[in-house]
Design an enzyme around this catalytic site. Structure first.
Site, PDB file in Angstrom:
ATOM      1  N   SER A  31       0.829  -1.205   0.000  1.00 56.00           N
ATOM      2  CA  SER A  31       0.000   0.000   0.000  1.00 56.00           C
ATOM      3  C   SER A  31       0.866   1.259   0.000  1.00 56.00           C
ATOM      4  O   SER A  31       1.626   1.477  -0.946  1.00 56.00           O
ATOM      5  CB  SER A  31      -0.969  -0.041   1.184  1.00 56.00           C
ATOM      6  OG  SER A  31      -1.996   0.902   1.045  1.00 56.00           O
ATOM      7  N   ASP A  76      -9.938  -4.254  -4.808  1.00 57.88           N
ATOM      8  CA  ASP A  76      -9.183  -3.200  -4.129  1.00 57.88           C
ATOM      9  C   ASP A  76      -9.360  -1.885  -4.878  1.00 57.88           C
ATOM     10  O   ASP A  76      -9.180  -1.843  -6.101  1.00 57.88           O
ATOM     11  CB  ASP A  76      -7.697  -3.594  -4.119  1.00 57.88           C
ATOM     12  CG  ASP A  76      -6.805  -2.606  -3.388  1.00 57.88           C
ATOM     13  OD1 ASP A  76      -7.290  -1.557  -2.924  1.00 57.88           O
ATOM     14  OD2 ASP A  76      -5.603  -2.893  -3.282  1.00 57.88           O
ATOM     15  N   HIS A 107      -7.894  -5.341  -0.424  1.00 54.89           N
ATOM     16  CA  HIS A 107      -6.751  -4.585   0.070  1.00 54.89           C
ATOM     17  C   HIS A 107      -6.431  -5.018   1.502  1.00 54.89           C
ATOM     18  O   HIS A 107      -7.324  -5.251   2.312  1.00 54.89           O
ATOM     19  CB  HIS A 107      -7.067  -3.087   0.045  1.00 54.89           C
ATOM     20  CG  HIS A 107      -5.867  -2.227   0.281  1.00 54.89           C
ATOM     21  ND1 HIS A 107      -5.035  -1.822  -0.737  1.00 54.89           N
ATOM     22  CD2 HIS A 107      -5.353  -1.698   1.420  1.00 54.89           C
ATOM     23  CE1 HIS A 107      -4.062  -1.078  -0.238  1.00 54.89           C
ATOM     24  NE2 HIS A 107      -4.235  -0.998   1.076  1.00 54.89           N
TER      25      HIS A 107
END
Length: 362
Positions: A200, A304, A334
């Site tokens: 991320s 995601d 995610h």
């Protein structure tokens, strides 16, 4: 034993952990049966049932809400939730807390080594929207990677926003890269066997480090005799372009752990100046030239909000002549790299990540 990553769970978190462990042992046949009625995205991926439940929990229970709460509470909640979902993994051969001298002061870090010897170093940057996350929240993931790839994992606690806005995290990430290059001889590792990795926001920092180091032709080693660049950039559902919202930001805007609203909240803390959001150190996809970068392994989750910008970055790297592997974890959401306790699909995806790191380092 790392003191920095040791955490005592609350009673509530211990109960949560028991429930999570039970969920992780649901018979595969039952999961396959449940999956038949799972949500299907626009490209035909079907959501794993345990991911659907995780998304519902995160959307329903305040303790699992990523954003929209006081910063300290958000950080504490993420840390405890991640610790409650940690697997029972073997002890490390080496586990030491370190301090990196950074441009804004000391940067805490922890080194993990699973075996007596090591195949290389992975400089790891945690996710959390540049606002939360730390060595505790990602302890399970880096331990798993250390076991699977056979390398030292250097987990870095870079400075967080809003106390330290852009480019503080980038500056700390670059300092951590230099630290790993300098320390490699002491740890018995070749400097051409050092990778960057992150999930991320940490994937964003990994991509930025790879670009910044490559632009300089590499970072000099301790003796000044060689310029060192990452042998691999491992980008796990990375943030690559915050200047626009692609289709996946709209398709998965809510209900699947990370939301479109969360991303806006993170960005408002990390890069409140909208003009700065096109800076390649924030949006690496917008760099003028992507040629000459280290090989990349880009992982995207099928459900995601960040999926499409991850794919776009992989495609842009490939178009620039960079060796790229795009790993599409279609059934996942995610944050799945921290959900290996409850999901066989997540475990398989993280195993692929570890294997790819191992190949690059060997």
């Amino acid at each position: 034993m790392s003191q920095a990553t040791t955490m005592s769970l609350s009673v509530q978190a211990r109960v949560q952990r028991v429930v999570m462990k039970g969920a992780g042992h649901i018979p595969p046949a039952l999961l396959r049966f449940a999956r038949r009625w799972g949500r299907v995205n626009a490209v035909g991926d079907r959501l794993a049932p345990e991911m659907a439940v995780t998304g519902w929990v995160a959307d329903t229970l305040p303790a699992f809400e990523l954003a929209g709460k006081p910063i300290d509470q958000a950080r504490a909640d993420l840390r405890e939730n991640a610790a409650a979902m940690a697997e029972d993994l073997p002890a490390m051969a080496v586990e030491e807390d370190l301090v990196i001298e950074g441009p804004g002061g000391p940067i805490p870090a922890t080194r993990y080594r699973a075996q007596v010897s090591s195949s290389g170093i992975v400089v790891f940057f945690h996710g959390g929207g540049w606002v939360q996350g730390d060595r505790v929240s990602h302890d399970n993931l880096v331990r798993r990677l250390a076991l699977s790839c056979g390398a030292d994992i250097l987990s870095v606690d870079y400075r967080l926003a809003p106390e330290h806005r852009f480019p503080a995290a980038v500056d700390d990430a670059l300092a951590a890269w230099q630290f790993a290059v300098d320390k490699a001889p002491d740890w018995g590792v070749r400097t051409d066997r050092i990778a960057v990795a992150g999930d991320s926001a940490g994937g964003n920092l990994s991509a930025v480090v790879a670009q910044q180091v490559s632009r300089k032709g590499g970072v000099s080693d301790r003796d000044g005799g060689h310029a060192v660049m990452p042998c691999l950039q491992m980008l796990i559902y990375p943030v690559t372009d915050v200047s626009t919202k692609r289709a996946s930001r709209h398709e998965f805007a809510s209900g699947l752990f990370l939301t479109d609203e969360h991303m806006d909240w993170f960005l408002d803390h990390y890069v409140p100046d909208v003009e700065q959001r096109t800076d390649p150190r924030v949006s690496p996809l917008l760099a003028d030239d992507l040629s000459g970068l280290p090989p990349a392994y880009v992982v995207v989750a099928g459900f995601d909000p960040l999926r499409d910008e991850g794919i776009a970055y992989a495609e842009a790297l490939e178009a620039a002549g960079v060796a790229v592997t795009l790993d599409r974890a279609g059934s996942l959401i995610h944050g799945f790299a921290n959900m290996t306790l409850i999901s066989a699909d997540a475990r398989a995806a993280v195993d692929r990540i570890g294997a790819a790191l191992g190949r690059a380092l060997r």
